[in-house]
Design a protein around this motif. Structure first.
Motif, short mmCIF file in Angstrom:
data_model
loop_
_atom_site.label_atom_id
_atom_site.label_comp_id
_atom_site.label_asym_id
_atom_site.label_seq_id
_atom_site.Cartn_x
_atom_site.Cartn_y
_atom_site.Cartn_z
N SER A 18 0.83 -1.21 0.00
CA SER A 18 0.00 0.00 0.00
C SER A 18 0.86 1.26 0.00
O SER A 18 0.62 2.20 -0.77
CB SER A 18 -0.94 0.01 1.21
N ILE A 19 1.87 1.29 0.87
CA ILE A 19 2.76 2.46 0.94
C ILE A 19 3.49 2.65 -0.38
O ILE A 19 3.63 3.78 -0.88
CB ILE A 19 3.75 2.31 2.11
N ALA A 20 3.97 1.55 -0.97
CA ALA A 20 4.69 1.64 -2.24
C ALA A 20 3.81 2.20 -3.35
O ALA A 20 4.23 3.10 -4.10
CB ALA A 20 5.23 0.26 -2.63
N VAL A 21 2.58 1.71 -3.46
CA VAL A 21 1.67 2.18 -4.50
C VAL A 21 1.30 3.64 -4.30
O VAL A 21 1.27 4.44 -5.25
CB VAL A 21 0.41 1.30 -4.55
N ILE A 22 1.05 4.04 -3.05
CA ILE A 22 0.68 5.44 -2.75
C ILE A 22 1.82 6.37 -3.11
O ILE A 22 1.61 7.46 -3.67
CB ILE A 22 0.29 5.59 -1.27
N ALA A 23 3.06 5.97 -2.81
CA ALA A 23 4.22 6.81 -3.13
C ALA A 23 4.34 7.02 -4.64
O ALA A 23 4.56 8.14 -5.11
CB ALA A 23 5.49 6.17 -2.58
N VAL A 24 4.20 5.94 -5.40
CA VAL A 24 4.29 6.04 -6.86
C VAL A 24 3.15 6.90 -7.41
O VAL A 24 3.33 7.72 -8.32
CB VAL A 24 4.28 4.65 -7.51
N CYS A 76 2.70 -0.56 -10.71
CA CYS A 76 1.81 -1.14 -9.70
C CYS A 76 1.75 -2.66 -9.84
O CYS A 76 1.74 -3.39 -8.83
CB CYS A 76 0.41 -0.55 -9.81
N TYR A 77 1.72 -3.15 -11.08
CA TYR A 77 1.72 -4.60 -11.30
C TYR A 77 2.98 -5.24 -10.73
O TYR A 77 2.91 -6.28 -10.05
CB TYR A 77 1.59 -4.90 -12.79
N LEU A 78 4.14 -4.63 -10.98
CA LEU A 78 5.40 -5.18 -10.49
C LEU A 78 5.45 -5.15 -8.96
O LEU A 78 5.94 -6.09 -8.33
CB LEU A 78 6.58 -4.40 -11.07
N ILE A 79 4.96 -4.08 -8.36
CA ILE A 79 4.95 -3.98 -6.90
C ILE A 79 4.11 -5.10 -6.29
O ILE A 79 4.49 -5.71 -5.29
CB ILE A 79 4.41 -2.60 -6.46
N LEU A 80 2.98 -5.38 -6.90
CA LEU A 80 2.05 -6.36 -6.34
C LEU A 80 2.45 -7.80 -6.63
O LEU A 80 1.98 -8.72 -5.95
CB LEU A 80 0.64 -6.11 -6.89
N SER A 81 3.35 -8.01 -7.62
CA SER A 81 3.60 -9.38 -8.05
C SER A 81 5.02 -9.87 -7.86
O SER A 81 5.28 -11.07 -8.01
CB SER A 81 3.23 -9.53 -9.53
N SER A 82 5.99 -8.98 -7.55
CA SER A 82 7.39 -9.39 -7.56
C SER A 82 8.09 -9.08 -6.24
O SER A 82 7.68 -8.17 -5.52
CB SER A 82 8.14 -8.68 -8.70
N SER A 83 9.15 -9.85 -5.98
CA SER A 83 10.00 -9.57 -4.82
C SER A 83 11.09 -8.58 -5.21
O SER A 83 11.42 -8.44 -6.39
CB SER A 83 10.65 -10.85 -4.30
N PHE A 84 11.68 -7.92 -4.22
CA PHE A 84 12.72 -6.93 -4.48
C PHE A 84 13.93 -7.56 -5.17
O PHE A 84 14.42 -7.05 -6.16
CB PHE A 84 13.13 -6.26 -3.17
N GLU A 85 14.39 -8.70 -4.66
CA GLU A 85 15.59 -9.32 -5.21
C GLU A 85 15.36 -9.79 -6.64
O GLU A 85 16.22 -9.62 -7.51
CB GLU A 85 16.04 -10.50 -4.34
N VAL A 91 3.95 10.65 -6.78
CA VAL A 91 4.99 11.17 -7.67
C VAL A 91 4.47 11.28 -9.10
O VAL A 91 4.76 12.26 -9.81
CB VAL A 91 6.24 10.26 -7.62
N THR A 92 3.68 10.31 -9.54
CA THR A 92 3.09 10.37 -10.88
C THR A 92 2.21 11.61 -11.04
O THR A 92 2.25 12.29 -12.07
CB THR A 92 2.26 9.10 -11.15
N PHE A 93 1.45 11.93 -10.01
CA PHE A 93 0.60 13.13 -10.05
C PHE A 93 1.44 14.39 -10.20
O PHE A 93 1.12 15.29 -10.99
CB PHE A 93 -0.25 13.21 -8.77
N ILE A 94 2.54 14.48 -9.46
CA ILE A 94 3.43 15.65 -9.55
C ILE A 94 3.99 15.80 -10.96
O ILE A 94 4.14 16.92 -11.47
CB ILE A 94 4.57 15.54 -8.52
#
Length: 428
Positions: free
Chosen positions: A109-115, A319-328, A118-121
């Motif tokens: 949730s935090i990751a998606v909200i941050a993106v 958003c798709y990558l955030i929800l579906s993938s690990s950082f590594e 920034v996208t809005f800006i």
């Protein structure tokens, strides 16, 4: 450039590489490779000053299909994936500091909200975007300098040594070192970012080389010193396998309370990385929209001159990558796929010089032909070991490249249909 990788990747490196000197060698070698790449890109950018990065350059050097694949890689991997990785890292820092579940819904949730923020800006005028980028980048650089200065001054030294020993050489020549270099090159990713917005840069033939070479040199120095501070101040065993190495080091340098504050600053400093890639990525898609019917809609811009459809498309992919993938997994995927693209681009300098006798007025690659050769040898060595050690992520990266061929074929089919219609209309 200064972003996710330098505050996160050390934890993965020290799992297999135990010598502090070998770890620092990673960052020095990675910096030299990035600098060699920047020296080459500066000349190519001076010769071909148009937004689009590898897409534009490879289309002109080789063939439009090669440029198309490079642009597809940039869209699918080069920008969306680093934005997702930066957002995940920022969220990881915040959830750790705030004591939240790092594997729960708060993380995504935090990751998606941050993106989203920034996208809005980035829908605002270019001047506003530029001021925002300068602000968050300045905060980030100040943060790194504070870490370096106070780390060596306040931290209790760990029982390690940066002195040379015979065991260092085998570690540097190992496959683990080559794979760890992928994490380091991810941290240096962005050394070529200025090339993607070349059309928006004032006097690009003069300012592109300054941005590419000056920025990469400064970051190389900061990265090496910052990782020396991490190793000097925090136990390697505590950082091994952890993403939030900056948070761990901050606690050892400043104490628990001040360490939390510094970690919050690290998290907000990562917004700069999210913003930089959010700026550059849609410009590649916009440039491809000017050249290919299949992407034509993405060349549309709002009244501020921002390619808003391309921006929103990148937001969806992130958003798709955030929800579906690990950082590594994202890091390995980015490293392998993008290295292929820049490898071909650097080779292109030899082709351009052999084919085009006209020299750019402002810049020629320093140390040619050795600088591009150094880049190609080390990058090629890294790619071979990465394919051997991380075959799944590497094969997924190759599959991404090949899937771009399907889009290119579809675009060619659309062009053929359009040509037939025009011909039929003229006949009638």
């Amino acid at each position: 450039m200064i972003g996710t990788g330098v505050f996160t990747s050390l934890g993965y490196q020290v799992i297999d590489i135990q010598s502090p000197l070998a770890v620092l060698a990673l960052w020095i070698i990675g910096g030299l490779v990035a600098l060699c790449g920047a020296l080459v890109y500066a000349e190519l950018g001076a010769r071909m000053p148009r937004s689009g990065g590898e897409y534009h350059m490879l289309s002109r050097i080789y063939h439009p299909v090669i440029g198309f694949l490079a642009g597809f890689i940039s869209i699918a991997v080069g920008f969306a994936a680093p934005v997702a990785a930066a957002a995940i890292a920022m969220s990881s820092y915040l959830t750790s500091v705030l004591g939240l579940n790092t594997h729960g819904p708060w993380m995504t949730s935090i990751a998606v909200i941050a993106v989203m923020a920034v996208t809005f800006i980035h829908l605002f005028p270019l001047r506003t975007i530029g001021l925002f980028q300068i602000l968050v980048t300045t905060l980030k650089v100040i943060l790194v300098l504070l870490f370096i200065l106070f780390g060596f001054a306040l931290a209790t030294p760990q029982p390690i040594s940066f002195a040379y020993s015979p065991a260092v050489v085998p570690e540097i020549l190992s496959s683990e070192f080559a794979v760890s270099l992928v994490y380091v090159m991810y941290a240096y990713s962005g050394w070529n970012a200025a090339i993607y917005i070349a059309s928006e840069i004032h006097e690009p033939r003069r300012n592109l080389p300054i941005a590419l070479i000056g920025g990469t040199s400064a970051v190389m120095l900061l990265y090496t010193l910052l990782n020396a501070v991490f190793l000097y101040s925090a136990p390697i065993s505590e950082m091994a396998g952890q993403t939030e190495v900056g948070y761990i080091a901050a606690r050892h340098i400043f104490g628990e309370t001040a360490g939390v504050a510094m970690s919050l600053l690290i998290a907000f400093g990562l917004i700069s990385t999210i913003s930089a890639m959010t700026w550059a990525g849609p410009r590649v898609l916009q440039t491809m929209g000017e050249d290919y019917a299949i992407f034509a809609a993405f060349q549309r811009a709002n009244r501020n001159g921002v390619p808003y459809l391309a921006l929103l498309f990148q937001f969806v992919v992130v958003c798709y990558l955030i929800l579906s993938s690990s950082f590594e997994a994202i890091l390995i995927y980015i490293g392998f796929t993008l290295s292929l693209s820049v490898f071909l681009t650097v080779i292109g300098l030899f082709i351009v010089r052999a084919r085009d006798q006209q020299r750019p007025q402002h810049y020629l690659t320093w140390g040619y032909p050795w600088t591009p050769l150094i880049f190609l040898i080390i990058t090629g060595w890294m790619l071979v070991f990465l394919l051997w050690e991380k075959p799944i992520e590497s094969i997924v990266g190759l599959a991404t490249v090949l899937s771009g061929l399907l889009l290119y074929a579809w675009n060619s089919h659309l062009n053929s249909r359009m040509t037939r219609r025009v011909a039929a209309a003229l006949t009638d």
